[in-house]
Design a protein around this motif. Structure first.
Motif, PDB file in Angstrom:
ATOM      1  N   GLU A  42       0.837  -1.217   0.000  1.00 13.41           N
ATOM      2  CA  GLU A  42       0.000   0.000   0.000  1.00 13.41           C
ATOM      3  C   GLU A  42       0.864   1.256   0.000  1.00 13.41           C
ATOM      4  OE1 GLU A  42      -3.181   0.224   2.758  1.00 13.41           O
ATOM      5  OE2 GLU A  42      -4.071  -1.686   2.164  1.00 13.41           O
ATOM      6  N   THR A  51       2.098   1.955  -3.480  1.00 10.54           N
ATOM      7  CA  THR A  51       1.056   2.565  -4.334  1.00 10.54           C
ATOM      8  C   THR A  51       0.981   4.060  -4.052  1.00 10.54           C
ATOM      9  OG1 THR A  51      -0.129   0.493  -4.010  1.00 10.54           O
ATOM     10  CG2 THR A  51      -1.371   2.320  -4.966  1.00 10.54           C
ATOM     11  N   ARG A  99       4.012   5.909  -5.362  1.00  4.06           N
ATOM     12  CA  ARG A  99       3.981   6.015  -6.840  1.00  4.06           C
ATOM     13  C   ARG A  99       3.047   7.149  -7.255  1.00  4.06           C
ATOM     14  NH1 ARG A  99       3.666  -0.510  -8.165  1.00  4.06           N
ATOM     15  NH2 ARG A  99       5.916  -0.934  -8.029  1.00  4.06           N
ATOM     16  N   VAL A 136       8.141   2.483 -11.110  1.00  6.66           N
ATOM     17  CA  VAL A 136       7.632   1.119 -10.843  1.00  6.66           C
ATOM     18  C   VAL A 136       8.776   0.172 -10.475  1.00  6.66           C
ATOM     19  CG1 VAL A 136       6.544  -0.898 -11.899  1.00  6.66           C
ATOM     20  CG2 VAL A 136       5.621   1.399 -12.305  1.00  6.66           C
ATOM     21  N   ASN A 154      -3.422  -2.425  -5.329  1.00  9.24           N
ATOM     22  CA  ASN A 154      -1.997  -2.055  -5.181  1.00  9.24           C
ATOM     23  C   ASN A 154      -1.142  -2.496  -6.359  1.00  9.24           C
ATOM     24  OD1 ASN A 154      -2.162  -0.742  -2.638  1.00  9.24           O
ATOM     25  ND2 ASN A 154      -2.610  -2.738  -1.736  1.00  9.24           N
ATOM     26  N   GLU A 172       4.299  -6.077 -14.217  1.00 10.29           N
ATOM     27  CA  GLU A 172       5.243  -5.481 -13.250  1.00 10.29           C
ATOM     28  C   GLU A 172       6.274  -6.525 -12.834  1.00 10.29           C
ATOM     29  OE1 GLU A 172       3.686  -3.542  -9.695  1.00 10.29           O
ATOM     30  OE2 GLU A 172       5.702  -3.471  -8.834  1.00 10.29           O
ATOM     31  N   VAL A 215       9.395  -6.661 -14.708  1.00 15.18           N
ATOM     32  CA  VAL A 215      10.375  -5.572 -14.454  1.00 15.18           C
ATOM     33  C   VAL A 215      11.405  -6.026 -13.424  1.00 15.18           C
ATOM     34  CG1 VAL A 215      10.615  -3.243 -13.483  1.00 15.18           C
ATOM     35  CG2 VAL A 215       8.662  -3.765 -14.992  1.00 15.18           C
ATOM     36  N   HIS A 216      10.907  -6.807 -12.396  1.00 19.22           N
ATOM     37  CA  HIS A 216      11.815  -7.113 -11.267  1.00 19.22           C
ATOM     38  C   HIS A 216      12.446  -8.500 -11.378  1.00 19.22           C
ATOM     39  CE1 HIS A 216       9.645  -3.722  -9.682  1.00 19.22           C
ATOM     40  NE2 HIS A 216       8.523  -4.403  -9.545  1.00 19.22           N
TER      41      HIS A 216
END
Lengths: 369, 439, 490, 263
Positions: free
Chosen positions: A84, A87, A90, A97, D186, D210, D213-214
């Motif tokens: 959380e 988020t 961001r 990201v 989230n 996502e 990406v990691h």
């Protein structure tokens, strides 16, 4: 400054120095003019224990509902790698990201020793400053000099790196409702965040980097409106930083107070504790109730000698700084001959007393002037 | 220092004024000019008035008090005798002599009667009573003193506006609880300029770089204490201003203080440390006596504008509270007649040769936010062209040292610099070098 | 705060009992006010725990939430609370008195009554404000629907909290602030926030003086705090186990009764204190201008009550125009309230006598029938010489009015050693001979003040759609949304 | 209300006042003693009046429930998440706290009878020191690369869990949807539906986007650490390598003097 260290240790008696946390350091700004408090804080005396020993325990702490709510909210925000929080950062801080690395500095390999955790905090922040990635640093254990003695700082905060600069994230459970929160609670959070910013800046400087890489803009994460959903607000804590730095500098000048004391004096919990405490001058005001464990003792002492300070700072100011209730009364009813410098105050108090008596006597007679 | 500092003061100021006038033509809805004390704000308003009137735009000028309106009328009429000026006044306002002295000024109570005047000037309160009528341009003088709710009431009357004001002066205040709107970008309690910038962040902001009023001995002190990020410098060099006391002194403490002020531009007349009432009789007497003694010493002000007697009208006494002002007026008596005595609020925008100031923290046991407000001390210590004598009891540094800083923090409210504590400390540190102990 | 109130506090500290700082009551007191003592759960923004309310001191209603973190129980509480509050509002409308036609041709009406709410302290107002905010937007259908009375309650509570901010309004009073307006104690304003201590100073129980009563009041076990915050030891040792037992016993009514008993024990002492305070306030005669202020309150109540059906819940934050207009109204109300209190009460007027803006004394000379022939027509301009010991700081020419009869106006001519010379300019009847008794005679006590009531004129503000570009332009059209649907409750 | 209950109630009232007074006076020892007495009195009052049964002990099935939930998640997870998954799929709830000391029980069981069970609920290992990671549960039989957690792993495991849950056959059920909604809120680009409803496919796609990406950096760090972990003894490989053991063996780091009781 080290020459007063032995004196401060003696003042503390055999008790270990009390662990400081940001709350106790931030509380230093509450009443800088009070010598008694300045001395006890500088020596790391456990004021709570002293107050209890004197028979004036500080009012009991927090309701468990508030504690569980606070822990619950913090846990929810930091759950699943701070999902959380990421988020929010961001959205609000434009965090990229790819920046999600999370380091937990609260426990190191099962060991909770402070030396170990501080060493790891130094290592990790050092690498981050040298360009290594790393976004969230949970519970960084920091050190700060209090009156010349290094004190570990138990932070409940996250340091968060954005574009090479560190920001402190402070998680609090008071609500932000339609963009507004309780000003006193925000101020307390801002002062605490300022203590962390200061400690982080000192560590960054020790690691040979520019302290300005720790931003004065902190993020305050609170529940939004009446829900559990967190919201983040940027807070500029430069004013609080200046205040905390001032107070810490003042603490290092505590030697003036120490010299004025009879030697051999100690706040150790013994029979002579009441006399020791009374030997050091206090500067009680009702605001102490909210920030000092000794407040009830000092209030009782101030009441015993009829100090106008008990009635509040504005009353004392109205009475031209006259310190005793009895003196003010005698000036008002003319029984005390006013020395030249109090002549004007005496005149005003006498007029005030006359006006009050006149209006009350008139009302008693049922008329309106 | 920036390139502007290499320029001579006059050229540096002229460069900014030129840039401001140029910006007026570039279609911005608003242009803001920050003007430190005595930096030529009114001169800029007069030149902008002529500039805009020449371009044929209908222009309205907004000032905060009737006195400021009359000041501007006098300056505009003197500089531009052919420019038709309309003074929009409240029914109760009787035109002052200096307004009537100019034939081109018409005074009226309704805007329609001034329809053909290219320039109409009035107080903000008067403009707020209008419900219609529109002007292309407005010039808002002392814009930092005007409260956001007043700007809201008059902004409907103009399309574009030049806002000029001194950011270092007093913040707007109210007698009621205003917590409800804290954090709103249109909070009625914020200054007009801060709300304007909150909604139009890209408006150009200029800064007048030179104070023509403050002598070389005062400009750096005031700039460092109250304008930390937006410094300015004096328009005159150290030798350009001299205060001569023609009559000899008798070596009294008052005389030594006046002589110190004449020599260095500052003096701290320090009374013994004591906690007192606000209307501290000893300090009130000392403040009045210093002003009267100054008159008796036959002061002459030598400056770049030539030499002139410093009469009572060129001396002012400033204090924080109305009851202090009343007590000082009573203490002045006949000899001090003609000397202006007023609170900081009412001294804003005015200028004198010498000022005597009763320090807001003198005799206080506990400082409050009111006493510590940077704007108040800034106004009091930046009204003088030659010298400023501060009267205060000893003990202020200890008072500041013991001051608890636990002010509340409201989300969304921008941080105000300088912090009152720092500003007071900076001024005190400088005054300490010019200390004269009371006799 | 001023030297006078500070002196009263010093006198109280010495005497060990509160001293009066008012000779008349400066607020309206309804015959049967709705007394409310709310409690909220620690650590939450506005989670109601319980409220004891009612307008009959012998029959309080107790509403409680046995598990405050449960949404359904919380809204069941809100529904019950709404029923009682709306009943009280309906019962206190009185008759609709017609005031003739308004400027827009509509018939203007004012109710003869208005419901008054009394709360222990400012914390209670903050709690009602937040409870209003958390209920007024709730929808009565769709996800998390609530009963229709709940949003209505939210709007009324918000309205009452907003009225409380208006200086001089008596619709929602807090007992600590109202008592402190009339009595000064020998303790600081911080300690005065404890209602039991405050009442202990004003009306000490027999055998105790002020300080002793206050000391007993500060022991949270002996005298429970007045709320809305609860005492931490009560939470930890009594309430938490009771709530846990209620959860554990699957919401068994007897476990619920145990929670209610615990909460009743915390609220009952404050309930009695509230009514004792009402009795104390009734001992003071009502101030002269209180009725006029109560009329303004009734106008406000009438407007809100009659327009309730077709209006929307109050918006979350004020738009620019509404904020500016409201600030102006509050400042005007503050100005009028301060002047009215001074004219009603000699103990308040002496504030202005002490700082030199008013003076009082005995008429010792002058020329009661003096005529001023300087103008075209002779005018009645009597002179009065008032001997006074007050520190007068009025400049010659200052206009003053008589405190007892504000209609009697005059000008200060001269402030001399033997007194203040006043020239009366109005309020003495038509002709050249003053109406009988209008000009104070020699030997009479008089008070003149430069204080005038309401120097504020009405101010004009643009409409919302004309909000200028300097304030962000016209605001978006206001549609109240119920964000509760997206919320997962704490 | 029987006579005995009245006496109990009076006793409870006295004890409550006494506990509160001693807590207010800061005398924690007396408070603890009185509180125990009070709980006892309250419990007998409940039994007499409410007839409440004894609280449930953590039965053996908690272990199975945890293992089942961890299998669904397929990545190291915190007790609260494991409990939430179990509640969404099987109803009822295993409180997070009972799960937390589950890990300690498992270690004790392993040390007393190594490898007696096929699958152990055990700790995740931190990549740098291979120590037990705070607040994470894993399954002993998982490959080391999955049980070791690096700096990015908290995020990648969160995304992996989201993808696994979105792909679960019962993802359409309301309880699972509500759980998925908290994941979607989230993950950028995932939350589109109204409250409580989530487009599982969109969620999985957004999470995968996502994750990509990691993933590279995360895998590299975990693989290196896994290689080092392979050389640990059985118990340490399952339950984490602790410095204290190292300290005891070679008298390692000097004991930290100010390691007083943490306030």
């Amino acid at each position: 400054m080290t020459d007063t260290a032995p004196a401060l240790d003696r003042l503390r008696g055999d008790a270990p120095p009390r662990n400081h946390d940001a709350r106790t350091i931030a509380a230093l700004t509450a009443n800088p003019g009070c010598a008694r408090r300045g001395l006890m804080d500088a020596a790391g005396v456990d004021k709570d224990a002293v107050a209890r020993h004197l028979g004036f325990p500080a009012p009991f702490g927090q309701s468990q509902f508030a504690i569980t709510r606070g822990n619950g909210f913090e846990q929810q925000v930091k759950e699943n790698g701070c999902a959380e929080l990421l988020t929010l950062l961001r959205e609000r801080a434009g965090l990229d990201v790819a920046e999600v690395a999370y380091d937990d500095l609260e426990v190191v390999a099962g060991g909770e020793g402070r030396e170990l955790r501080h060493a790891r905090t130094r290592a990790l922040l050092g690498r981050a400053l040298d360009g290594d990635a790393g976004t969230l640093f949970d519970h960084p254990l920091l050190k700060l000099d209090i009156a010349g003695q290094p004190a570990y700082l138990e932070p409940d905060v996250i340091a968060f790196q954005l574009a090479g600069r560190f920001h402190v994230v402070e998680i609090k459970s008071f609500a932000v409702i339609d963009g507004q929160a309780e000003p006193e609670q925000v101020a307390a959070a801002a002062r605490q965040a300022a203590v962390y910013v200061l400690a982080l800046r000192r560590l960054v400087a020790e690691l040979g980097h520019d302290p300005a890489r720790v931003s004065h803009e902190v993020f305050l994460v609170c529940p939004e409106n009446f829900s559990n959903r967190p919201t983040a607000t940027a807070l500029d804590v430069r004013p609080q930083l200046a205040t905390v730095e001032r107070q810490l500098a003042r603490l290092t000048r505590v030697d003036r107070l120490v010299e004025a004391l009879p030697d051999g004096l100690t706040f150790a919990l013994g029979e002579e504790l009441p006399e020791t405490v009374r030997a050091v001058e206090a500067r009680y005001a009702p605001e102490c109730m909210a920030s000092c464990e000794m407040a009830i003792f000092c209030r009782d002492e101030a009441r015993a000698c009829g100090a106008t300070g008990v009635l509040g700072r504005s009353v004392r100011d109205d009475l031209g700084g006259v310190d005793s209730v009895a003196a003010a009364l005698e000036l008002a009813d003319g029984t005390r001959e006013a020395p030249p410098e109090l002549a004007e105050l005496a005149g005003q108090l006498r007029t005030a007393a006359r006006l009050r008596a006149e209006a009350l006597q008139l009302a008693a007679a049922g008329g309106v002037a | 220092m920036t390139a502007a500092d290499a320029l001579a003061p006059g050229d540096a100021a002229e460069a900014v004024v030129a840039a401001v006038l140029a910006d007026l033509g570039r279609g911005h809805r608003g242009v803001i000019v920050d003007s430190p004390p005595g930096a030529g704000k009114s001169t800029l308003v007069v030149r902008a008035t002529a500039h805009l009137a020449a371009a044929g735009d209908r222009l309205m000028i907004v000032a905060q008090t009737n006195e400021q309106v009359d000041d501007l009328i006098e300056r505009i009429a003197a500089k531009h005798p052919h420019l038709g000026v309309g003074r929009l006044s409240a029914a109760t306002y009787a035109p002052s002599a200096r307004v009537l002295a100019h034939p081109q000024v018409r005074v009226a109570q309704k805007a329609d009667d001034l329809a053909e005047q290219p320039v109409v000037i009035a107080t903000a309160a008067k403009w707020a009573t209008l419900t219609d009528g529109s002007w292309t341009w407005a010039i808002v003088d002392e814009a930092y003193q005007m409260r956001s709710d007043m700007l809201l009431r008059i902004a409907g009357r103009f399309d574009k506006a030049l806002f000029v004001g001194d950011p270092g002066q007093l913040d707007p205040f109210s007698t009621v609880e205003v917590e409800r709107w804290a954090g709103l970008t249109w909070d009625p309690m914020r200054s007009a300029v801060s709300v304007l910038l909150a909604h139009n962040p890209d408006l150009p902001v200029h800064r007048l770089p030179v104070s023509w009023r403050l002598p070389a001995s005062a400009a750096p002190v005031v700039a460092r204490a109250f304008y930390p990020f937006t410094g300015f410098r004096s328009g005159t060099g150290p030798g350009d201003r001299r205060l001569e006391l023609r009559a000899g002194g008798m070596g009294t403490a008052h005389d030594r203080a006046l002589e110190e002020a004449a020599a260095s531009g500052w003096a701290l007349y320090e009374l013994p440390a004591r906690h007192t009432l606000r209307t501290d009789a000893e300090a009130v007497r000392a403040t009045a006596a210093l002003a009267v003694r100054l008159l008796q010493r036959g002061p002459v002000a030598h400056s770049e504008q030539g030499s002139a007697e410093v009469g009572a009208d060129r001396i002012a006494i400033g204090a924080a509270h109305r009851d202090q002002v009343a007590a000082i007026r009573a203490a002045l008596g006949e000899e001090g007649a003609g000397i202006t005595v007023d609170t900081a609020n009412r001294l804003q925008g005015r200028e004198y040769d010498v000022t005597v100031v009763l320090h807001p923290l003198s005799g206080r046991r506990d400082a409050t936010a009111f006493h510590l407000e940077a704007g108040r001390l800034c106004v009091l210590t930046s009204r003088h062209r030659h010298a400023c004598v501060v009267v205060a009891r000893a003990g202020i540094p200890e008072l500041l040292d013991a001051h608890p800083s636990t002010e509340p923090v409201r989300l969304g409210v921008p941080v105000k610099f300088p912090d009152g504590w720092e500003a007071n400390q900076a001024v005190l540190a400088h005054l300490a070098e010019h200390r004269v102990a009371a006799g | 705060m001023s030297v006078l109130t500070s002196l009263a506090q010093v006198q109280a500290a010495a005497a060990g009992v509160a001293q009066p700082v008012a000779t008349v009551r400066h607020c309206h007191l309804a015959a049967a006010p709705l007394v409310m003592v709310p409690l909220k759960m620690a650590g939450e923004a506005a989670a109601p725990l319980a409220v004891m309310l009612g307008s009959d001191r012998a029959a309080p209603e107790l509403l409680a939430v046995p598990q405050p973190r449960n949404r359904d129980l919380r809204f069941a509480f809100a529904a019950e609370f709404a029923k009682l509050v709306l009943e009280h509002v309906a019962a206190n409308v009185g008759a609709a008195e017609s005031l003739g036609e308004g400027k827009d041709g509509e018939e203007r009406v004012r109710y003869t009554e208005a419901p008054q709410i009394l709360l222990p302290n400012r914390g209670g107002v903050g709690f009602l404000r937040l409870l209003g905010r958390s209920t007024r937007f709730r929808r009565t259908e769709g996800p998390y629907a609530v009963e229709p009375a709940v949003p209505a309650l939210g709007r009324w509570l918000t309205w009452y909290a907003d009225r409380h901010d208006r200086p001089g309004s008596s619709l929602l009073l807090t007992m600590t602030e109202t008592l402190r307006l009339h009595w000064a104690t020998g303790q600081s304003s911080l300690e005065d926030g404890n209602l039991a201590a405050l009442v202990g100073w004003i009306d000490p129980p027999d055998g105790l003086d002020g300080p002793a009563a206050a000391r007993r009041a500060e022991d949270p076990v002996a005298s429970p705090p007045a709320g809305p915050a609860t005492d931490p030891t009560f939470d930890n040792e009594v309430l938490a186990p009771a709530i846990a037992a209620y959860d554990g016993a699957g919401r068994d009514p007897r476990a619920e009764e145990r929670v209610r008993d615990a909460l009743r024990g915390q609220l009952a002492p404050t309930w009695d204190l509230m009514w004792r305070s009402v009795d104390l306030l009734r001992t003071l005669p009502e101030g002269g201008s209180v009725a006029r202020r109560w009329e303004r309150d009734r106008d406000g109540f009438t407007w809100f009550h009659r327009s309730f059906a077709e209006s929307l819940p109050q918006p979350r934050r004020d738009i620019a125009v509404r904020a500016a207009r409201r600030l102006h109204d509050l400042e005007r109300a503050q100005d009028a309230y301060e002047a009215q209190r001074a004219f009603d009460d000699p103990l308040v007027m002496i504030e202005h006598r002490l700082n030199g803006l008013a003076f009082g004394g005995v008429v010792v000379g002058g020329d009661p029938a003096r005529l001023d022939e300087s103008g075209k027509r002779p005018k009645l301009r009597p002179h009065l010489l008032v001997a006074t010991g007050d520190p007068v700081r009025l400049d010659p020419g200052a206009t003053v009015v008589n405190a007892a009869r504000p209609g009697l106006k005059g000008r200060v001519l001269e402030v001399g050693a033997d007194g203040v010379l006043v020239e009366l300019t109005g309020g003495m009847g038509r002709g050249l001979v003053p109406a009988a008794g209008s000009v104070p005679q020699v030997g009479e006590r008089v008070v003149f003040t430069s204080l005038t009531e309401g120097s504020f004129g009405p101010a004009r503000f643009p409409e919302a759609e004309d909000t200028p570009w300097t304030h962000g332009g016209p605001p978006a059209e206001y549609v109240p949304t119920d964000e509760d649907a997206q919320e997962d409750w704490s | 209300m029987t006579l005995e209950a009245d006496a109990l109630e009076a006793r409870i009232g006295e004890l409550r006042a006494a506990v509160r007074r001693s807590m207010a006076a800061g005398d924690r020892a007396t408070a603890r003693r009185l509180r125990a007495e009070l709980r006892e009195a309250e419990r007998s009052w409940d039994a007499a009046v409410l007839g409440g049964g004894p609280p449930a002990r953590p039965g053996p099935q908690v272990r199975e429930q945890a293992l089942r939930a961890l299998d669904v998640l397929g990545a190291p997870a915190a007790p609260r998440l494991v409990a939430a998954v179990h509640a969404a799929l099987h109803g009822g709830d295993i409180t997070g706290s009972r799960l937390a000391n589950l890990r300690r029980d498992e270690e004790r069981a392993f040390r007393s009878a190594p490898h007696a069970r096929a699958h152990y609920v055990c700790a995740a290992l931190t990549a740098d020191l291979l120590a037990p990671a705070r607040g994470l549960l894993t399954v002993g039989s998982w490959p080391l690369e999955r049980r070791v957690v690096g700096r990015l792993s908290a995020r990648t495991d969160f995304l992996t869990a989201a993808i696994r849950l979105a792909g679960h056959p019962r993802h359409g059920e309301p309880a699972v949807q509500r759980l998925l909604w908290r994941f979607a809120a989230n993950i950028p680009g995932a939350s589109g539906g109204a409250l409580g409803t989530v487009d599982a496919a969109a969620l999985a796609a957004a999470a995968q986007a996502e994750l990509d990406v990691h993933l590279g950096a995360d895998r590299r760090e975990r693989a290196a650490a896994a290689a080092r972990a392979a050389r640990l003894g059985d118990a340490e490989r399952l339950f984490g390598h602790r410095l204290r053991a190292l300290r005891a063996a070679s008298g390692g780091l000097p004991h930290d003097p100010s390691d007083g009781e943490r306030r």
